[in-house]
Design a protein around this motif. Structure first.
Motif, PDB file in Angstrom:
ATOM      1  N   THR A 239       0.923  -1.133  -0.139  1.00 49.39           N
ATOM      2  CA  THR A 239      -0.025  -0.035  -0.051  1.00 49.39           C
ATOM      3  C   THR A 239       0.922   1.489  -0.176  1.00 49.39           C
ATOM      4  O   THR A 239       0.419   2.118  -0.567  1.00 49.39           O
ATOM      5  N   VAL A 240       1.941   1.246   0.769  1.00 51.47           N
ATOM      6  CA  VAL A 240       2.742   2.326   0.987  1.00 51.47           C
ATOM      7  C   VAL A 240       3.602   2.416  -0.400  1.00 51.47           C
ATOM      8  O   VAL A 240       3.687   3.717  -1.024  1.00 51.47           O
ATOM      9  N   VAL A 241       4.137   1.483  -0.942  1.00 47.78           N
ATOM     10  CA  VAL A 241       4.556   1.314  -2.249  1.00 47.78           C
ATOM     11  C   VAL A 241       3.537   1.953  -3.417  1.00 47.78           C
ATOM     12  O   VAL A 241       4.248   3.036  -4.244  1.00 47.78           O
ATOM     13  N   ALA A 242       2.536   1.651  -3.502  1.00 45.84           N
ATOM     14  CA  ALA A 242       1.593   2.151  -4.553  1.00 45.84           C
ATOM     15  C   ALA A 242       1.353   3.454  -4.222  1.00 45.84           C
ATOM     16  O   ALA A 242       1.222   4.487  -5.263  1.00 45.84           O
ATOM     17  N   ALA A 243       1.167   4.054  -2.900  1.00 43.87           N
ATOM     18  CA  ALA A 243       0.593   5.328  -2.608  1.00 43.87           C
ATOM     19  C   ALA A 243       2.062   6.340  -2.914  1.00 43.87           C
ATOM     20  O   ALA A 243       1.537   7.409  -3.863  1.00 43.87           O
ATOM     21  N   MET A 244       3.130   6.063  -2.842  1.00 39.72           N
ATOM     22  CA  MET A 244       4.329   6.532  -3.232  1.00 39.72           C
ATOM     23  C   MET A 244       4.598   6.814  -4.692  1.00 39.72           C
ATOM     24  O   MET A 244       4.748   7.891  -5.266  1.00 39.72           O
ATOM     25  N   LEU A 245       4.263   5.575  -5.515  1.00 38.15           N
ATOM     26  CA  LEU A 245       4.318   5.788  -6.697  1.00 38.15           C
ATOM     27  C   LEU A 245       3.145   6.662  -7.385  1.00 38.15           C
ATOM     28  O   LEU A 245       3.361   7.367  -8.300  1.00 38.15           O
TER      29      LEU A 245
END
Length: 402
Positions: free
Chosen positions: A76-82
């Protein structure tokens, strides 16, 4: 190939992972497509496949003392930052923190055939593993470098986008120098004991945020901007503070045995509601905001009972302290928010926390805007907000709109 514990294929698990992310946040079509395409489990080959697609970080490298060196961040954090990075086809991208190579694979997928991705990490074991994983999954054209990410990689710049996947306490000059005007920098930034992923746009004289997101990351090596001290005789309660803060360590020894005052706000929350924006309110208004950490033994005995034992905001002033706390309401389904003060100014500090709880309660989703001025660049006198001095930037938190 199926996961041996669930009997479910990686393809199904990956689809479920993306669907779970979409249930909680919006993604651009390109980020969604990249997440569905890149095989996350192949970047953590030693972990069970189900763990690779679960909502959790997967630790991949540790120091001899057991502390974490590198990991695959939670999806979820990976997706949000991308999503916040806003990569477009043809972009030149620098990633600080190579990790497993998974994020670089997503980045190069987003940048397309005409884009470039350079990822750098200070640890050769981390970069070697990232290189192996990227080669094994068909992403050979990602450039993997071993070196200090604080210096960037000028030989492959300038960059349209820079993303940092380790916790950064400061913003090194190289990241400013190597980012094109109007480019975006997304990083987990630490201040006053808390970490937020922040998306900055490079303006003429400063970085300006347009997105803030709660997160936690392994700290970047070589940025010793935080200090800590225990404040009780048994070493069970610790205060974490920044090097620019005038914390009187000696005066705080034994503060928890001094006069105690507890103040309660009218605000309540349910068990699933985040309280971290209260911390943001405090950092945007009070220079003396720190993080308090209490061992479970201190909580059990009642010596120190922060809202979250491992990380809660507190205020300090000389030999006095107050920290954020909570208690169950009569219905046991909700929690009331409050503050506990100790020492001569403890009650006053507790009231300051209550004031910011009240401000948060009027708009529970408001985030501050962050501005970062490189050292040597004057901060406009008319600029409202709380300034925090770091070696490389002056961070300004503009008042939260309530």
């Amino acid at each position: 190939m199926n996961d041996t514990t669930t009997g479910t294929s990686p393809e199904v698990l990956r689809e479920r992972m993306v669907d779970r992310i979409l249930a909680n946040q919006r993604l651009t079509p390109s980020v969604e497509a990249a997440l569905r395409h890149v095989e996350r489990h192949r970047y953590v080959p030693d972990a069970p496949i189900a763990d690779a697609y679960a909502e959790q970080a997967v630790i991949t490298h540790t120091f001899p003392d057991g502390t974490h060196l590198s990991c695959a961040s939670g999806p979820t954090v990976v997706a949000a930052m991308l999503n916040a990075l806003d990569v477009q086809p043809g972009h030149r991208i620098l990633e600080i923190g190579a990790g497993t190579g998974y994020n670089a694979a997503l980045l190069v997928t987003l940048a397309g055939a005409d884009g470039t991705v350079t990822t750098i990490d200070i640890d050769p074991d981390v970069t070697a593993a990232a290189r192996r994983n990227l080669d094994a999954t068909g992403f050979e054209r990602v450039m993997v470098l071993t070196g200090d990410g604080a210096h960037g990689a000028p030989e492959h710049g300038p960059y349209d986008r820079i993303i940092v996947t380790v916790g950064a306490w400061d913003i090194p000059p190289a990241w400013w120098d190597q980012l094109v005007p109007g480019g975006r920098l997304v990083l987990p930034l630490r201040w006053r004991g808390t970490t937020r992923a922040v998306a900055f746009v490079k303006r003429d004289t400063h970085f300006e945020s347009d997105w803030v997101y709660l997160c936690g990351f392994i700290p970047m090596l070589g940025q010793p901007g935080e200090q800590n001290t225990t404040i009780d005789t048994d070493g069970l309660v610790t205060i974490h503070y920044d090097i620019d803060q005038a914390v009187d360590v000696k005066a705080l020894q034994g503060v928890l045995t001094r006069e105690k005052t507890t103040v309660w706000a009218g605000a309540t929350v349910d068990a699933n509601e985040s309280l971290d924006r209260i911390w943001l309110h405090l950092t945007a208004t009070h220079d003396d905001t720190v993080r308090i950490e209490a061992d479970q033994r201190a909580v059990t005995t009642g010596l120190c009972t922060p809202a979250i034992a491992s990380r809660s905001p507190a205020l300090v002033d000389g030999n006095s302290l107050a920290y954020f706390t909570i208690r169950r309401t009569e219905t046991s389904e909700r929690w009331q928010l409050g503050a506990v003060g100790h020492g001569w100014s403890g009650e006053q500090l507790a009231e300051r926390i209550i004031n910011q709880i009240d401000n948060w309660d009027r708009n529970r989703t408001a985030d501050p805007q962050l501005l970062a001025y490189p050292t040597g660049t004057p901060v406009p006198d008319a600029l409202d907000g709380k300034a925090i001095s770091k070696p490389n930037v002056t961070l300004v938190l503009r008042n939260i709109d309530v």
